[in-house]
Design a protein around this motif. Structure first.
Motif, PDB file in Angstrom:
ATOM      1  N   HIS A  19      88.098  61.767  59.932  1.00 12.61           N
ATOM      2  CA  HIS A  19      87.959  60.695  60.740  1.00 12.61           C
ATOM      3  C   HIS A  19      88.912  59.535  60.432  1.00 12.61           C
ATOM      4  CE1 HIS A  19      86.755  58.168  64.150  1.00 12.61           C
ATOM      5  NE2 HIS A  19      86.319  57.272  63.305  1.00 12.61           N
ATOM      6  N   ALA A  20      89.815  59.268  60.607  1.00  9.39           N
ATOM      7  CA  ALA A  20      90.649  58.011  60.482  1.00  9.39           C
ATOM      8  C   ALA A  20      90.500  56.937  61.510  1.00  9.39           C
ATOM      9  CB  ALA A  20      92.181  58.400  60.270  1.00  9.39           C
ATOM     10  N   SER A  21      90.160  55.652  60.876  1.00  8.56           N
ATOM     11  CA  SER A  21      90.267  54.289  61.895  1.00  8.56           C
ATOM     12  C   SER A  21      91.342  53.354  61.347  1.00  8.56           C
ATOM     13  CB  SER A  21      88.886  53.640  61.453  1.00  8.56           C
ATOM     14  OG  SER A  21      88.771  53.261  60.359  1.00  8.56           O
ATOM     15  N   GLN A  22      91.355  52.336  61.701  1.00 10.41           N
ATOM     16  CA  GLN A  22      92.384  51.276  61.325  1.00 10.41           C
ATOM     17  C   GLN A  22      92.068  50.900  59.996  1.00 10.41           C
ATOM     18  OE1 GLN A  22      92.690  48.070  64.227  1.00 10.41           O
ATOM     19  NE2 GLN A  22      94.092  49.062  65.275  1.00 10.41           N
ATOM     20  N   SER A  23      90.895  50.771  59.452  1.00  9.43           N
ATOM     21  CA  SER A  23      90.486  50.367  58.283  1.00  9.43           C
ATOM     22  C   SER A  23      90.411  51.291  57.087  1.00  9.43           C
ATOM     23  CB  SER A  23      89.453  49.398  58.270  1.00  9.43           C
ATOM     24  OG  SER A  23      88.287  50.207  58.746  1.00  9.43           O
ATOM     25  N   GLY A  24      90.408  52.637  57.599  1.00  7.78           N
ATOM     26  CA  GLY A  24      89.978  53.531  56.544  1.00  7.78           C
ATOM     27  C   GLY A  24      89.912  55.069  56.954  1.00  7.78           C
ATOM     28  N   VAL A  25      89.565  55.935  55.826  1.00  6.36           N
ATOM     29  CA  VAL A  25      89.444  57.305  56.587  1.00  6.36           C
ATOM     30  C   VAL A  25      88.135  57.922  55.943  1.00  6.36           C
ATOM     31  CG1 VAL A  25      90.551  59.607  56.317  1.00  6.36           C
ATOM     32  CG2 VAL A  25      91.709  57.571  55.971  1.00  6.36           C
ATOM     33  N   ARG A  26      87.466  58.769  56.605  1.00  7.54           N
ATOM     34  CA  ARG A  26      86.335  59.477  56.409  1.00  7.54           C
ATOM     35  C   ARG A  26      86.487  60.845  56.295  1.00  7.54           C
ATOM     36  NH1 ARG A  26      79.879  57.890  57.395  1.00  7.54           N
ATOM     37  NH2 ARG A  26      80.686  56.252  55.981  1.00  7.54           N
ATOM     38  N   LEU A  27      86.195  61.512  54.941  1.00 10.59           N
ATOM     39  CA  LEU A  27      86.398  62.838  55.040  1.00 10.59           C
ATOM     40  C   LEU A  27      85.061  63.529  54.844  1.00 10.59           C
ATOM     41  CD1 LEU A  27      89.497  63.230  52.368  1.00 10.59           C
ATOM     42  CD2 LEU A  27      89.523  63.200  55.080  1.00 10.59           C
ATOM     43  N   SER A  28      84.932  64.700  55.521  1.00  8.82           N
ATOM     44  CA  SER A  28      83.779  65.564  55.237  1.00  8.82           C
ATOM     45  C   SER A  28      84.159  66.728  54.352  1.00  8.82           C
ATOM     46  CB  SER A  28      83.386  66.290  56.546  1.00  8.82           C
ATOM     47  OG  SER A  28      83.272  65.354  57.432  1.00  8.82           O
ATOM     48  N   ILE A  29      83.474  66.743  53.116  1.00  9.75           N
ATOM     49  CA  ILE A  29      83.883  67.624  52.147  1.00  9.75           C
ATOM     50  C   ILE A  29      82.951  68.854  52.079  1.00  9.75           C
ATOM     51  CG2 ILE A  29      84.579  68.093  49.693  1.00  9.75           C
ATOM     52  CD1 ILE A  29      86.072  65.879  50.945  1.00  9.75           C
ATOM     53  N   GLU A  30      83.256  70.196  52.105  1.00 12.80           N
ATOM     54  CA  GLU A  30      82.374  71.127  51.790  1.00 12.80           C
ATOM     55  C   GLU A  30      82.608  71.968  50.467  1.00 12.80           C
ATOM     56  OE1 GLU A  30      83.217  73.960  54.879  1.00 12.80           O
ATOM     57  OE2 GLU A  30      82.250  72.944  56.455  1.00 12.80           O
ATOM     58  N   THR A  31      81.584  72.088  49.762  1.00 15.71           N
ATOM     59  CA  THR A  31      81.671  72.652  48.311  1.00 15.71           C
ATOM     60  C   THR A  31      80.323  73.702  48.384  1.00 15.71           C
ATOM     61  OG1 THR A  31      79.995  71.532  46.948  1.00 15.71           O
ATOM     62  CG2 THR A  31      82.153  70.628  47.544  1.00 15.71           C
ATOM     63  N   PRO A  32      80.563  74.552  47.362  1.00 18.22           N
ATOM     64  CA  PRO A  32      79.578  75.575  47.180  1.00 18.22           C
ATOM     65  C   PRO A  32      78.306  75.300  46.568  1.00 18.22           C
ATOM     66  CG  PRO A  32      81.567  76.453  45.861  1.00 18.22           C
ATOM     67  CD  PRO A  32      81.722  74.962  46.450  1.00 18.22           C
ATOM     68  N   VAL A  33      78.217  73.960  46.521  1.00 19.32           N
ATOM     69  CA  VAL A  33      77.101  73.231  45.918  1.00 19.32           C
ATOM     70  C   VAL A  33      76.562  72.133  46.846  1.00 19.32           C
ATOM     71  CG1 VAL A  33      77.138  73.832  43.277  1.00 19.32           C
ATOM     72  CG2 VAL A  33      78.488  71.815  44.215  1.00 19.32           C
ATOM     73  N   GLY A  34      77.338  72.084  47.926  1.00 22.73           N
ATOM     74  CA  GLY A  34      76.650  71.455  49.033  1.00 22.73           C
ATOM     75  C   GLY A  34      77.904  70.243  49.550  1.00 22.73           C
ATOM     76  N   GLY A  35      77.553  69.775  50.796  1.00 21.61           N
ATOM     77  CA  GLY A  35      78.531  68.965  51.496  1.00 21.61           C
ATOM     78  C   GLY A  35      78.369  67.534  51.323  1.00 21.61           C
ATOM     79  N   TYR A  36      79.038  66.710  51.459  1.00 23.68           N
ATOM     80  CA  TYR A  36      79.105  65.287  51.471  1.00 23.68           C
ATOM     81  C   TYR A  36      80.201  64.509  52.108  1.00 23.68           C
ATOM     82  CZ  TYR A  36      82.589  65.252  47.545  1.00 23.68           C
ATOM     83  OH  TYR A  36      83.727  65.273  46.981  1.00 23.68           O
ATOM     84  N   GLU A  37      80.316  63.115  52.382  1.00 21.51           N
ATOM     85  CA  GLU A  37      81.423  62.501  52.993  1.00 21.51           C
ATOM     86  C   GLU A  37      81.872  61.466  51.929  1.00 21.51           C
ATOM     87  OE1 GLU A  37      79.860  61.524  57.160  1.00 21.51           O
ATOM     88  OE2 GLU A  37      80.488  63.417  57.522  1.00 21.51           O
ATOM     89  N   LEU A  38      82.957  61.268  52.296  1.00 22.16           N
ATOM     90  CA  LEU A  38      83.643  60.494  51.163  1.00 22.16           C
ATOM     91  C   LEU A  38      84.471  59.375  52.086  1.00 22.16           C
ATOM     92  CD1 LEU A  38      85.993  62.016  48.535  1.00 22.16           C
ATOM     93  CD2 LEU A  38      87.052  60.359  50.375  1.00 22.16           C
ATOM     94  N   ASP A  39      84.576  58.110  51.610  1.00 23.32           N
ATOM     95  CA  ASP A  39      85.398  57.163  52.011  1.00 23.32           C
ATOM     96  C   ASP A  39      86.558  56.807  51.471  1.00 23.32           C
ATOM     97  OD1 ASP A  39      84.059  56.780  54.586  1.00 23.32           O
ATOM     98  OD2 ASP A  39      82.470  55.688  53.475  1.00 23.32           O
ATOM     99  N   ALA A  40      87.804  56.497  51.967  1.00 19.18           N
ATOM    100  CA  ALA A  40      88.969  55.899  51.328  1.00 19.18           C
ATOM    101  C   ALA A  40      89.824  55.092  52.266  1.00 19.18           C
ATOM    102  CB  ALA A  40      89.676  57.225  50.973  1.00 19.18           C
ATOM    103  N   GLU A  41      90.613  54.410  51.306  1.00 17.06           N
ATOM    104  CA  GLU A  41      91.535  53.409  52.314  1.00 17.06           C
ATOM    105  C   GLU A  41      92.695  54.378  52.815  1.00 17.06           C
ATOM    106  OE1 GLU A  41      93.085  49.964  50.071  1.00 17.06           O
ATOM    107  OE2 GLU A  41      90.954  50.221  49.284  1.00 17.06           O
ATOM    108  N   TRP A  42      93.337  55.348  52.179  1.00 17.20           N
ATOM    109  CA  TRP A  42      94.284  56.067  52.623  1.00 17.20           C
ATOM    110  C   TRP A  42      93.853  57.329  52.211  1.00 17.20           C
ATOM    111  CZ3 TRP A  42      98.060  53.475  55.208  1.00 17.20           C
ATOM    112  CH2 TRP A  42      98.048  51.890  55.157  1.00 17.20           C
ATOM    113  N   ALA A  43      94.481  58.376  53.022  1.00 14.12           N
ATOM    114  CA  ALA A  43      94.570  59.692  52.850  1.00 14.12           C
ATOM    115  C   ALA A  43      95.916  60.292  52.985  1.00 14.12           C
ATOM    116  CB  ALA A  43      93.871  60.562  53.535  1.00 14.12           C
TER     117      ALA A  43
END
Ligand SMILES: Cc1cc2nc3c(=O)[nH]c(=O)nc-3n(C[C@H](O)[C@H](O)[C@H](O)COP(=O)(O)OP(=O)(O)OC[C@H]3O[C@@H](n4cnc5c(N)ncnc54)[C@H](O)[C@@H]3O)c2cc1C
Length: 573
Positions: A164-188
């Motif tokens: 999910h990208a917005s004007q101020s940054g990006v949120r990514l959903s990450i899946e791993t074998p040990v669980g999922g999480y979300e991550l925020d960054a300025e740029w992807a």
């Protein structure tokens, strides 16, 4: 694009490191820190981008779906330009130690040699025009260099499943074998290959041509004394009607590619029982008598596609996610290195607040222009390798049949190997305002030449490109080797925000007191650059010429930099 690939048949000498998945520190399922840059995909362009960002002092996190570097039949030919880029980031040593250098190749038609070509190479060069090295080595060495920078964190077995990208940054959903999480960054940066999910999230579509013809790609284990060169056979006695390419790789691994006829079922044709007799017949024809065994067998189909833009707000695209180039002419991975090199310095300046976001649009403009040129050349090579129509076929047969006698036809057989991009229409470059007798024009890359490197150590032999670091570099031709005082002052005053170096090139032997300079001890450099005392070439951090002057004032250099950086960002009220 590889359409189907087998598991390895034979043991191959490379042992891939496997990496476990792990979760970062989380708060309510979201990583507890925001990253400046997240790189999606840890293939060649992802790792090269992270390495280059680190070279510009910017940390990044690389999110990679797999648990290891790529294995299988992929890139093998790495160009001088890619090696130059790696050298600038201090990562070329292992590539040069492992890769097999080569300078040209030969093509045969029905058993007769019709072309012997050489890539541009002369005594001025520091690096070979090409090395052959398997993609698993390329990625492994990039990974080592990125890890040792201390600024790159690679997260394995971590698949990006939502963006999910917005004007101020990006949120990514990450899946791993040990669980999922979300991550925020300025740029992807989307470096997630041909089936890029970042591209999809950006709402962008690849456009261009997909070819029908299929190639079988075979890597095989074979001991042979044959030298490293590009070998091509058109309609050979061993496989009538086919086109066969052959390349040596390190560790006694060979690559053989051959074209399937239109009436062949690709799935059946790629079965080992059908591949082995064809390869055996070819090896017999060329006099290889040693035992051999296949390692991988894959099916390949050429695409010639690009996005029209490589930027959608906070999302940037690079490598195969942005463009898919035919393998003929070896532009895929090599252009990925140029993408990474071009993007990294611009993103670094943007992240640091030293440049306006608009600088990133020039990444898109320049690299889309480069991709279009790569496509133009790659399509010509592809159409010669596997003619897409009866008309092309007729033309090719005529050219091949006459080329042994008619030298003017031979350039049509030349495989048009990759060349460095030239950003001729870059919005950043300052066009020449004077005439030049020689030298790289704005947008072009540096011309290599031996120089004597003079600094704190004893003078030693080196090359011009060693004077260029991952920074803006004003190369000043002077008699003494001292860069002009006003440029040195400018470099010192801007250094905190914008890395600028002023480097002197002495046209006469410099005195031991000059702190650091190059000495054009042969006079060749000055001639190659159309230079005289007073000449200044301003290079960008990716080694392309930004501007050049015969006698500039520091103000001209300052204005050229301002043009790149844009007006300074406004202070928040
Ligand atoms: C047979 C063959 C021969 C070739 N020969 C040459 C050559 O000699 N020279 C040359 O320059 N080029 C060559 N190429 C092209 C070259 O291999 C590619 O252009 C290059 O691999 C592109 O690198 P990339 O990093 O963009 O993409 P990729 O190598 O595809 O890497 C993408 C990475 O992203 C990861 N990923 C994908 N989706 C996700 C997700 N959702 N979340 C997290 N990670 C994800 C993947 O696991 C992968 O590691 C060849 C290609 C083929 C098929």
């Amino acid at each position: 694009m590889i359409e189907r690939s087998t598991r390895p048949f034979a043991r191959y000498p490379y042992v891939a490191r496997r990496f476990a998945a792990r979760l970062p520190a989380l708060r309510s399922g979201i990583e507890d820190r925001r990253h400046a840059v997240v790189v999606v995909g840890g293939g060649i362009v992802g790792l090269a981008t992270a390495l280059a960002l680190a070279g510009h002092g910017v940390p990044s996190v690389v999110v990679e779906a797999d648990d290891t570097v790529c294995v299988g039949s992929r890139a093998i030919c790495l160009s001088r330009r890619s090696l130059e880029i790696l050298t600038r980031y201090g990562a070329a040593r292992k590539f040069l130690a492992t890769g097999l250098p080569w300078v040209g190749g030969r093509s045969f038609y029905r058993g007769e040699e019709v072309l012997h070509f050489s890539m541009p190479h002369d005594e001025n060069q520091r690096l070979p025009p090409m090395i052959n090295i398997q993609q698993y080595y390329i990625e492994d060495f990039l990974l080592e260099a990125a890890e040792s920078s201390g600024l790159v964190e690679v997260r394995w077995q971590s698949r990006v499943s939502g963006i999910h990208a917005s004007q101020s940054g990006v949120r990514l959903s990450i899946e791993t074998p040990v669980g999922g999480y979300e991550l925020d960054a300025e740029w992807a940066v989307g470096c997630d290959g041909a089936r890029s999910s970042v591209r999809e999230a950006a709402g962008l579509r690849l456009r261009g041509t997909s070819y029908e013809g299929r190639y079988v790609i075979v890597d095989l284990a074979l001991r042979s004394a044959r030298q490293t060169e590009r070998l091509a056979w058109f309609d050979p006695p061993s496989n009538p009607g086919s086109t066969i390419l052959m390349h040596r790789q390190p560790d006694d691994v060979w690559r053989i590619d051959y074209q399937l006829r239109d009436d062949e079922n690709p799935e059946t044709a790629a079965l080992p029982e059908n591949v082995i007799p064809r390869v055996a017949s070819h090896l017999r024809m060329i006099g290889e008598r040693e035992d051999w065994s296949p390692i991988w067998i894959s099916l390949y189909r050429a695409n010639a596609l690009t996005l029209e833009t490589y930027r959608a707000g906070r999302l940037l695209l690079a490598g195969d996610a942005a463009h898919l180039l035919p393998i003929f002419g070896v532009r895929g991975a090599n252009s990925a290195f140029e993408d990474a090199d071009n993007l990294a310095w611009k993103l670094a300046l943007t992240v640091r607040g030293a440049a306006r976001e608009g600088l990133l649009d020039s990444y898109s403009t320049e690299r889309v222009q480069a991709a279009r040129e790569n496509l133009r050349q790659g399509m010509k090579s592809t159409e010669f390798m596997s003619p897409p129509s009866f008309g092309f076929e007729l033309m090719r047969t005529a050219v091949l049949g006459l080329a042994a006698q008619q030298s003017f036809l031979r350039p049509l057989i030349n495989p048009r190997q990759t060349e460095p991009a030239r950003y001729a229409d870059s919005p950043l470059s300052l066009g020449d305002s004077a005439t030049w007798s020689a030298g790289p024009a704005p947008g072009a890359v540096a011309i290599e030449c031996p120089v004597t490197l003079c600094d704190k150590e004893a003078p030693r032999p080196g090359h011009f490109t060693e004077l260029l670091g991952p920074a803006f570099t004003a190369v000043c031709f002077t008699e003494s080797g001292y860069a002009p005082a006003d440029l040195t002052v400018l470099a010192d005053s801007t250094r905190a925000a914008v890395p600028l170096r002023a480097v002197g090139v002495a046209t006469r032997q410099p005195s031991a007191r000059v702190p650091a300079c190059g000495w054009d001890h042969t006079g060749r450099l000055t001639a190659l650059y159309g230079a005289a005392p007073g000449t200044v070439y301003l290079f960008r951090p990716d080694g392309h010429v930004l501007a050049r002057w015969h006698h500039p004032a520091a103000q001209a250099v300052h204005l050229a930099l301002q043009r790149v950086l844009g007006a300074p960002p406004k202070e928040d009220p």
